[in-house]
Design a protein around this motif. Structure first.
Motif, PDB file in Angstrom:
ATOM      1  N   ASN A 166      22.948  -3.991  44.248  1.00  0.00           N
ATOM      2  CA  ASN A 166      21.886  -4.774  43.631  1.00  0.00           C
ATOM      3  C   ASN A 166      20.609  -3.939  43.550  1.00  0.00           C
ATOM      4  O   ASN A 166      20.110  -3.454  44.564  1.00  0.00           O
ATOM      5  N   ALA A 167      20.100  -3.776  42.319  1.00  0.00           N
ATOM      6  CA  ALA A 167      18.898  -2.977  42.050  1.00  0.00           C
ATOM      7  C   ALA A 167      19.097  -1.497  42.348  1.00  0.00           C
ATOM      8  O   ALA A 167      18.134  -0.736  42.431  1.00  0.00           O
ATOM      9  N   LYS A 168      20.339  -1.085  42.487  1.00  0.00           N
ATOM     10  CA  LYS A 168      20.668   0.317  42.736  1.00  0.00           C
ATOM     11  C   LYS A 168      21.502   0.862  41.576  1.00  0.00           C
ATOM     12  O   LYS A 168      21.914   0.137  40.672  1.00  0.00           O
ATOM     13  N   GLU A 169      21.794   2.155  41.638  1.00  0.00           N
ATOM     14  CA  GLU A 169      22.544   2.807  40.575  1.00  0.00           C
ATOM     15  C   GLU A 169      24.046   2.799  40.864  1.00  0.00           C
ATOM     16  O   GLU A 169      24.481   2.997  42.005  1.00  0.00           O
ATOM     17  N   VAL A 170      24.806   2.597  39.800  1.00  0.00           N
ATOM     18  CA  VAL A 170      26.267   2.696  39.847  1.00  0.00           C
ATOM     19  C   VAL A 170      26.678   3.779  38.848  1.00  0.00           C
ATOM     20  O   VAL A 170      26.388   3.673  37.655  1.00  0.00           O
ATOM     21  N   SER A 193      25.315  -7.881  37.266  1.00  0.00           N
ATOM     22  CA  SER A 193      25.328  -7.819  38.739  1.00  0.00           C
ATOM     23  C   SER A 193      23.990  -7.318  39.290  1.00  0.00           C
ATOM     24  O   SER A 193      23.811  -7.221  40.505  1.00  0.00           O
ATOM     25  N   TYR A 194      23.049  -6.987  38.373  1.00  0.00           N
ATOM     26  CA  TYR A 194      21.729  -6.444  38.727  1.00  0.00           C
ATOM     27  C   TYR A 194      21.811  -5.032  39.286  1.00  0.00           C
ATOM     28  O   TYR A 194      20.886  -4.560  39.951  1.00  0.00           O
ATOM     29  N   ALA A 195      22.912  -4.348  38.976  1.00  0.00           N
ATOM     30  CA  ALA A 195      22.997  -2.920  39.261  1.00  0.00           C
ATOM     31  C   ALA A 195      22.593  -2.156  37.997  1.00  0.00           C
ATOM     32  O   ALA A 195      22.579  -2.718  36.901  1.00  0.00           O
ATOM     33  N   ARG A 196      22.263  -0.891  38.151  1.00  0.00           N
ATOM     34  CA  ARG A 196      21.890  -0.061  37.004  1.00  0.00           C
ATOM     35  C   ARG A 196      23.000   0.955  36.752  1.00  0.00           C
ATOM     36  O   ARG A 196      23.324   1.758  37.632  1.00  0.00           O
ATOM     37  N   MET A 197      23.561   0.910  35.561  1.00  0.00           N
ATOM     38  CA  MET A 197      24.669   1.799  35.234  1.00  0.00           C
ATOM     39  C   MET A 197      24.163   3.187  34.861  1.00  0.00           C
ATOM     40  O   MET A 197      23.247   3.342  34.059  1.00  0.00           O
ATOM     41  N   VAL A 198      24.796   4.195  35.433  1.00  0.00           N
ATOM     42  CA  VAL A 198      24.540   5.591  35.066  1.00  0.00           C
ATOM     43  C   VAL A 198      25.866   6.147  34.556  1.00  0.00           C
ATOM     44  O   VAL A 198      26.839   6.258  35.310  1.00  0.00           O
ATOM     45  N   GLU A 199      25.935   6.457  33.277  1.00  0.00           N
ATOM     46  CA  GLU A 199      27.195   6.954  32.703  1.00  0.00           C
ATOM     47  C   GLU A 199      27.203   8.474  32.702  1.00  0.00           C
ATOM     48  O   GLU A 199      26.197   9.119  32.404  1.00  0.00           O
ATOM     49  N   VAL A 200      28.361   9.024  33.046  1.00  0.00           N
ATOM     50  CA  VAL A 200      28.480  10.479  33.142  1.00  0.00           C
ATOM     51  C   VAL A 200      29.715  10.954  32.383  1.00  0.00           C
ATOM     52  O   VAL A 200      30.630  10.182  32.105  1.00  0.00           O
TER      53      VAL A 200
END
Length: 468
Positions: A166-170, A193-200
């Motif tokens: 929550n409020a963190k990066e995924v 889910s209130y997570a922040r997606m980081v795509e790689v």
């Protein structure tokens, strides 16, 4: 119509109370209730008044009863009911996916016809946890430290991320941002889910360095999603779970694997391509593994979360868990199915989805010849029947590149068009869902139970064999 004739016909319309006293209507009231029948009788009479026809009272009464039965038939078609899956798609999403084994059906009946110890600790004599009925067996089968169940796998992924990121990066590979049924997408679930997606990485190639270079102080989870509903082939590269786990340990991050299809059984044992199992993911170090109950596992709709105890304890305490929890019927069904997996040989024979996928050509030929003989004997010259080779599918977003060699009945009615026959089969009391190919009805044997052969024959007889 002359006005005086119209008035005469209107006077012939029987009163509602008189219609309700008819034996046939009384029987319908017993089943559907007085209010429902009265409402429909009045609607039919209202329509008749608008489109009046020259009829006697007896004819009008017959017309109203006929229309009432047509209304009820239409009403019944919209309810949930048993259908016969003759498509050859084992896990047909539109047809309820995995059929349950008998042991699950029996346990559902047992716990639903009275009270149960759903949240009652029989030993302590006080409040218990619904997870206690199913957690031990999931732990035993998968080797996980802890487990819990929610109402589907999308909910499982959402709840894990909402609790742990929550409020963190995924961080997730671009090639794993799948879309599941109903246009729901992994990026949408992450965002909700209130997570922040980081795509790689890229669609076809993602390296370990892509993950490590994206890690920041805000990163909480490395998410790996098994692409169970499609395959990318050719110039590709993916990061094995073991390597992602090593990176997670080094950087103190949580590694979650969403397996989706959720196999607990090595499918190569029944001649299918190997599919990653939950046991493999736990053994290879994933902190959390999520998977479906109603796909390759062959149980009811559910989302199962297995993994490290400290993390699952946090997930259980999330207030959203109550919104997503399973009821007693799902827990009963899933428990019964999982008990079969305590003996893998038993699971292969007793779990219907696995059993259907494992059917041999010899078994399918035997089934096909049996059904062909029954149809030919009953329908005689009303239809032309033959056994053909065909391809079946696993379905349900599982094993997308796999086709199963199957057998089917190809049926052609002498006096009825194929589209009309398919529609009538679909509209039967027990609907028969089938395909059309090359101007013939196709009934794939892999997904038809032997005990339903007589239903198929009787249905065809009712449609085609009135004058036999």
């Amino acid at each position: 119509m002359k006005q005086f004739l119209k008035q005469e016909v209107l006077r012939e319309i029987p009163p509602v109370n008189m219609l309700l006293d008819l034996a046939e209507v009384k029987n319908l009231i017993e089943v559907y209730g007085r209010d429902f029948i009265v409402e429909n009788v009045r609607l039919i009479i209202g329509d008749f008044r608008k489109n009046i026809k020259l009829m006697s009272r007896e004819e009008i009464t017959y017309y109203i009863i006929k229309k009432l039965n047509e209304y009820i038939d239409e009403y019944k078609r919209h309810g949930l009911k048993k259908v016969i899956n003759a498509t050859g798609v084992v896990l047909h999403t539109n047809l309820g996916r995995a059929p349950l084994p008998n042991s699950a059906i029996e346990l559902i009946k047992e716990v639903s016809e009275g009270y149960s110890n759903l949240e009652f600790d029989l030993g302590a004599g006080g409040r218990g946890s619904r997870y206690s009925h199913i957690e031990p067996i999931i732990k035993k089968i998968t080797g996980a430290e802890s487990a819990m169940v929610v109402n589907n796998n999308a909910a499982a992924v959402f709840l894990c991320l909402n609790t742990l990121a929550n409020a963190k990066e995924v961080i997730i590979s671009r090639g794993q941002q799948v879309e599941i049924g109903g246009s729901f997408r992994i990026p949408d679930i992450i965002a909700r889910s209130y997570a922040r997606m980081v795509e790689v990485g890229t669609t076809n190639k993602t390296k370990l360095s892509d993950y490590s270079n994206a890690i920041t102080e805000e990163t909480s989870v490395l998410l790996k999603v098994h692409t169970s509903n499609y395959k990318i082939t050719g110039f590709t590269q993916d990061v094995p779970l073991e390597e992602l786990v090593s990176l997670g340990r080094k950087c103190n991050l949580i590694v979650i694997e969403d397996l989706g299809s959720g196999s607990l059984y090595d499918l190569s044992l029944i001649g299918l391509p190997y599919e990653p199992t939950v046991q493999d993911s736990i053994r290879n170090g994933a902190d959390i593994v999520t998977f479906s109950g109603d796909k390759l596992l062959g149980g009811p709709q559910a989302g199962i979360i297995a993994g490290k105890k400290d993390l699952i304890d946090k997930i259980k305490k999330n207030p959203l868990t109550r919104m997503l929890r399973c009821d007693k019927l799902t827990i009963a069904a899933l428990t019964a199915v999982l008990e079969l997996y305590m003996d893998l040989d038993k699971a292969a024979h007793k779990v219907p989805a696995l059993r259907m996928m494992a059917l041999t050509e010899e078994e399918l030929i035997y089934k096909a010849n049996d059904l062909k003989e029954l149809i030919s004997k009953s329908l005689k010259d009303k239809c032309i029947v033959e056994v053909i080779d065909d391809l079946d599918e696993v379905g349900g977003g599982s094993l997308p590149s796999v086709t199963l060699n199957g057998k089917a009945i190809a049926l052609e009615a002498v006096s009825m068009g194929v589209n009309t026959l398919q529609e009538k089969l679909r509209g039967a009391e027990i609907p028969i869902i089938c395909r059309i190919n090359k101007g013939k009805i196709i009934l794939n044997l892999r997904t038809i139970k032997d005990k339903d052969f007589h239903v198929i024959v009787e249905t065809l007889l009712g449609i085609l064999g009135e004058d036999i």
